[in-house]
Design an enzyme around this catalytic site. Structure first.
Site, short mmCIF file in Angstrom:
data_model
loop_
_atom_site.label_atom_id
_atom_site.label_comp_id
_atom_site.label_asym_id
_atom_site.label_seq_id
_atom_site.Cartn_x
_atom_site.Cartn_y
_atom_site.Cartn_z
N TYR A 406 62.81 19.04 -69.20
CA TYR A 406 62.31 18.90 -67.82
C TYR A 406 63.23 18.07 -66.94
CZ TYR A 406 59.38 14.87 -69.56
OH TYR A 406 58.89 13.72 -70.11
N GLU A 407 62.89 18.00 -65.67
CA GLU A 407 63.76 17.41 -64.62
C GLU A 407 65.10 18.17 -64.55
OE1 GLU A 407 62.75 14.84 -62.65
OE2 GLU A 407 61.04 14.08 -63.77
N GLY A 408 65.04 19.48 -64.75
CA GLY A 408 66.26 20.29 -64.81
C GLY A 408 66.79 20.25 -66.23
#
Ligand SMILES: Cc1cc2nc3c(=O)[nH]c(=O)nc-3n(C[C@H](O)[C@H](O)[C@H](O)COP(=O)(O)OP(=O)(O)OC[C@H]3O[C@@H](n4cnc5c(N)ncnc54)[C@H](O)[C@@H]3O)c2cc1C
Length: 599
Positions: A406-408
């Site tokens: 997550y968060e890219g």
């Protein structure tokens, strides 16, 4: 406050030398920051760690309850300005709160990060005064909880491709939102959602603040059954003719993608921080076990194979701390500079973080992979017991895994870091062309055969760092020349280049921290940190040699290839090789002596 001329711009670390006095280190924490660190650690020890089995048993209500307690103590409002009910502390304090509150369980860490970061920041950074007054104080106190609804079944990494729609009502007073969001952290207990939707056939999505209300067409899927972070609420969220007043649009129409990306920049450095204390605790659990566990009538901590692990785990944690706090202070200083120049806090914070988006991506990738490796080796130290739910390593390993996604994802962040750097160069914010041309010329020149005086602390290491930067400039410079804008199609090359970039930033930050501390104490006092810095650099050089070679071979042939490979050899050369085995032993002995991560 730092003067603008002294403050490196984001990405400039690659082409400018940084003095050790100019980096911030955890040893520079102020009294207030140390007090915050203690308060948060104490909270973690009291409210989270003893209840680990309940988190592992998917006790979502406990996550919510502990979040509320964190709110009562002000921890949810560390980054929120005082005008909106927060503590209004600086960026470094925000980062250290994420760091020390996060190691008990990934479940709480995710709930905390999703709420304080992507769930609240879009309003504090982009909200109107009325939006901020209405929502932020309640989010800062923990009366309300936030979530962030960007991902959809068909729109993950390609976040701007979402199909959720927002349609203006005939009377022009509201929007109707329809669509499906997926993997939404805190969905099960949030009050407010940041929702991204598309108006008509706009190129870019738009952000909205949506209050969670089942009577307004909002329904939730069941809790997802996940590998880790088991008590973090993760659900699908469905919007069915959900009415949102027009005053709840965030920033302007079509601004959503920008909001989403900027929220993620802040999220990325905080996520890196949130992976630090886990590493410290894993090292501590690892060494304690290794000293107690005997095989062949010997504590396993005395075996070289185990010492090697302890040393590498501690070193990577130390490097992660060094780089995270260096970048955090750069961001804090940049915010202060902008405020001094007349920007509102909101504008200053936005621009301050955006400036260091490259560093935020670097940290996200490096530290999320370090915590995963640390937990993996932690399991190995525990042997069969490491595989058991009864020891702390098993959940640490499962919880660490999400940080790479997550968060890219780390792939996207790797490519972004290089892509952003090239863009900055094109905008003239970082001069890559000049230094890259100089490196290209140097490749054709005759190398110097002088043996420099490397007697001063880190003089050789710093010279090597300078040359590693040349490796990046050689590879990236030649690749940009060869492929131009089509470079983004060469993903494996971008990933190799980003690995070079990441290792340079991490190694340089580690050395600068230790150098600063050695200057203000003594080399003797910093002996183990010096060993860790040398070990980190040695490993970084190996990675860079490998990635540099792979890159050059992929795009250069014949004489050009030969010349660049010779350059690579020269740029990654040691005059005096450190004895890595000795260094690892020294680090491991110190960790054993203290019985914990002690740096
Ligand atoms: C536990 C959990 C919590 C989450 N919380 C939230 C939340 O609160 N809010 C929210 O909005 N989202 C949330 N997410 C979603 C998360 O951000 C996405 O899962 C992530 O961005 C990846 O998207 P995806 O899962 O669709 O994977 P995909 O985008 O399908 O990616 C799959 C793989 O392909 C790679 N890939 C994709 N595109 C490219 C490309 N262009 N080039 C090279 N490789 C590529 C990826 O790196 C990855 O390895 C959460 C996810 C999880 C698992």
């Amino acid at each position: 406050m730092a003067e603008e001329k002294e403050l490196l711009r984001g990405g400039q670390f690659l082409v400018k030398e940084t003095n050790c006095e100019d980096v911030f280190t955890p040893e520079d924490f102020s009294e207030e920051q140390n007090m915050m660190k203690e308060a948060v650690t104490e909270f973690n020890d009291r409210e989270i760690i003893p209840h680990k089995p309940r988190f592992e048993a998917k006790d979502y209500a406990l996550t919510e309850e502990v979040m509320r307690k964190a709110g009562e103590l002000g921890f949810l409002g560390v980054a929120v300005p005082e005008a909106y009910g927060g503590l209004g502390m600086g960026f470094v304090s925000t980062v250290l709160t994420c760091d020390y509150i996060s190691s008990g369980t990934g479940s709480f860490s995710t709930a905390f990060g999703a709420h304080t970061g992507i769930g609240t920041m879009p309003i504090t950074l982009y909200g109107t005064e009325a939006q901020k007054q209405k929502y932020v104080p309640k989010l800062a106190s923990g009366e309300w909880f936030g979530s962030y609804c960007l991902t959809e079944p068909g729109a993950g990494s390609d976040a701007n491709s979402g199909k959720t729609t927002a349609v203006l009502s005939e009377d022009g007073k509201s929007y109707k939102i329809n669509g499906q969001k997926m993997w939404i952290s805190n969905a099960g207990f949030c009050t407010v959602m940041i929702v991204f939707a598309r108006l008509e056939d706009d190129k870019n999505i738009t952000g909205f603040i949506v209050e969670n209300d089942a009577a307004n067409g909002i329904t939730m899927g069941e809790e997802e059954h996940k590998l880790g972070i088991r008590a973090s609420s993760t659900r699908q969220v469905f919007f069915n003719d959900t009415v949102v007043p027009i005053e709840n649009m965030l920033a302007g129409r079509g601004e959503g993608f920008k909001i989403a990306m900027n929220a993620l920049n802040v999220g990325r450095i905080k996520l890196a921080a949130a992976c630090l204390d886990s590493q410290r605790r894993i090292v501590t659990h690892g060494v304690k076990y290794a000293m107690e566990r005997k095989q062949f009538k010997t504590p396993i901590a005395d075996f070289g194979a185990i010492k090697m692990k302890l040393a590498e785990m501690a070193t990577n944690a130390y490097a992660g701390e060094s780089a995270t706090y260096r970048a955090a202070k750069n961001i804090e200083d940049r915010i202060a500079l902008r405020e001094a120049a007349g920007n509102t806090h909101q504008e200053a914070e936005l621009k301050g973080v955006e400036e260091y988006a490259i560093e935020c991506s670097i940290l996200k990738v490096a530290v999320s992979e370090d915590v995963q490796n640390c937990a993996d080796e932690g399991i190995q130290i525990f042997g069969g017991m490491g595989f058991s739910e009864e020891t702390p390593m098993e959940s640490a390993w499962r919880d660490a895994r999400i940080a790479r996604i997550y968060e890219g994802t780390n792939e996207i962040n790797r490519m972004l870091s290089v892509g952003m750097l090239v863009k900055k160069a094109m905008k003239g914010h970082v001069d890559l062309l000049g230094p890259a041309t100089a490196v290209a010329n140097e490749l054709m020149g005759i190398p110097s055969f002088e043996t420099p005086d490397y007697s001063e602390l880190f003089s050789e290491e710093k010279a090597i760092i300078g040359r590693l930067k040349k490796v990046f400039l050689m590879v990236a410079g030649a690749a940009v020349q060869k492929f131009g804008p089509k470079m983004e199609e060469h993903q494996q090359l971008l990933i190799a280049a980003s690995d070079i970039l990441i290792e340079i930033y991490m190694a340089e930050s580690t050395i600068l921290r230790t150098e600063k501390n050695a200057k203000r104490t003594s080399e003797k006092e910093q002996a183990v940190q010096i060993a860790m810095s040398k070990l980190y650099l040695y490993n970084a050089v190996s990675i860079i040699e490998n990635k540099g070679k792979e890159s050059v071979i992929s795009f250069a042939e014949g004489d050009e290839q030969r010349m660049m490979l010779m350059g690579l050899k020269r740029f990654t050369k040691y005059t005096n090789f450190p004895d890595i085995v000795d260094l690892r032993n020294e680090i491991a002995e110190k960790v054993k002596e203290e019985g914990k991560y002690c740096f």
